[in-house]
Design a protein around this motif. Structure first.
Motif, short mmCIF file in Angstrom:
data_model
loop_
_atom_site.label_atom_id
_atom_site.label_comp_id
_atom_site.label_asym_id
_atom_site.label_seq_id
_atom_site.Cartn_x
_atom_site.Cartn_y
_atom_site.Cartn_z
N UNK A 42 1.08 8.35 30.78
CA UNK A 42 1.72 7.16 31.32
C UNK A 42 2.30 6.36 30.16
N UNK A 43 3.59 6.06 30.25
CA UNK A 43 4.25 5.24 29.24
C UNK A 43 3.68 3.83 29.30
N UNK A 44 3.39 3.26 28.15
CA UNK A 44 2.78 1.93 28.08
C UNK A 44 3.61 0.87 28.80
N UNK A 45 4.93 0.94 28.65
CA UNK A 45 5.79 -0.06 29.31
C UNK A 45 5.74 0.09 30.83
N UNK A 46 5.61 1.33 31.33
CA UNK A 46 5.49 1.56 32.78
C UNK A 46 4.16 1.02 33.29
N UNK A 47 3.10 1.20 32.49
CA UNK A 47 1.79 0.68 32.88
C UNK A 47 1.81 -0.85 32.91
N UNK A 48 2.44 -1.46 31.90
CA UNK A 48 2.55 -2.92 31.87
C UNK A 48 3.34 -3.45 33.06
N UNK A 49 4.42 -2.74 33.41
CA UNK A 49 5.22 -3.15 34.56
C UNK A 49 4.41 -3.02 35.85
N UNK A 50 3.63 -1.95 35.95
CA UNK A 50 2.79 -1.74 37.14
C UNK A 50 1.73 -2.83 37.24
N UNK A 51 1.18 -3.22 36.11
CA UNK A 51 0.11 -4.23 36.10
C UNK A 51 0.66 -5.65 36.21
N UNK A 52 1.99 -5.81 36.22
CA UNK A 52 2.58 -7.14 36.33
C UNK A 52 2.68 -7.84 35.00
N UNK A 53 2.75 -7.08 33.95
CA UNK A 53 2.83 -7.66 32.61
C UNK A 53 4.26 -7.52 32.09
N UNK A 54 4.74 -8.58 31.48
CA UNK A 54 6.04 -8.55 30.82
C UNK A 54 5.89 -9.27 29.49
N UNK A 55 6.18 -8.61 28.44
CA UNK A 55 6.05 -9.18 27.10
C UNK A 55 4.63 -9.69 26.85
N UNK A 56 3.65 -9.00 27.39
CA UNK A 56 2.27 -9.39 27.14
C UNK A 56 1.77 -10.53 28.01
N UNK A 57 2.59 -11.08 28.91
CA UNK A 57 2.15 -12.20 29.77
C UNK A 57 2.25 -11.77 31.23
N UNK A 58 1.28 -12.19 32.00
CA UNK A 58 1.31 -11.89 33.43
C UNK A 58 2.39 -12.75 34.09
N UNK A 59 3.16 -12.14 34.97
CA UNK A 59 4.19 -12.88 35.68
C UNK A 59 3.56 -13.60 36.86
N UNK A 60 3.87 -14.87 37.05
CA UNK A 60 3.30 -15.59 38.18
C UNK A 60 3.92 -15.10 39.49
#
Length: 140
Positions: A42-60
């Motif tokens: 799993x690509x780290x950026x895809x995992x972050x997008x799946x988890x709702x993370x963008x640039x290390x911050x959770x999107x409200x």
């Protein structure tokens, strides 16, 4: 560092999920992954997008939620139980993309009133209110 590939186990640890849950998400195409041999990466950026993370911050969350209280008079205990079962089935009827929906029912046998408390996205609440109205029209 965004091109870092992770194993299913690493992704599961990161998401605080069981590895089998992560595999299910991959098979359901909810989480993008690349198959390498018999394993997934799993690509780290895809995992972050799946988890709702963008640039290390959770999107409200940007979703409007509605809280609705419906009071239905002149009900008996059996009809109240049928309505609660109907609402439970309607709430569980969505797919994986369905937004969270919460409801509670309370029946007062002395007054014969049924109260339904619904918390959902505004559009989902409107659809459920239509279903309640339909159900009331059929049960009378």
């Amino acid at each position: 560092m965004s091109n870092m590939l992770m194993t299913v186990e690493q992704a599961a640890e990161e998401l605080k999920l069981h590895p089998k849950t992560v595999l299910r998400y991959i098979r359901e195409n909810r989480l993008q992954a690349t198959r390498i041999g018999k394993a997934y990466r799993i690509d780290r950026s895809k995992l972050d997008a799946f988890a709702g993370m963008a640039s290390g911050r959770a999107q409200p969350p940007r979703e409007v939620r509605a809280t609705v209280i419906v009071e239905v008079p002149a009900f008996d205990a059996e009809a109240a139980e049928r309505m609660a079962t109907f609402l439970g089935a309607a709430a569980l009827g969505g797919g994986a993309e369905t937004r969270p929906l919460h409801f509670n029912t309370a029946f007062d046998p002395t007054s014969g009133n049924l109260k339904i408390v619904l918390i959902a996205a505004a559009s989902d609440a409107a659809r459920l209110l239509e279903l309640i109205e339909l159900q009331l029209g059929l049960s009378r």
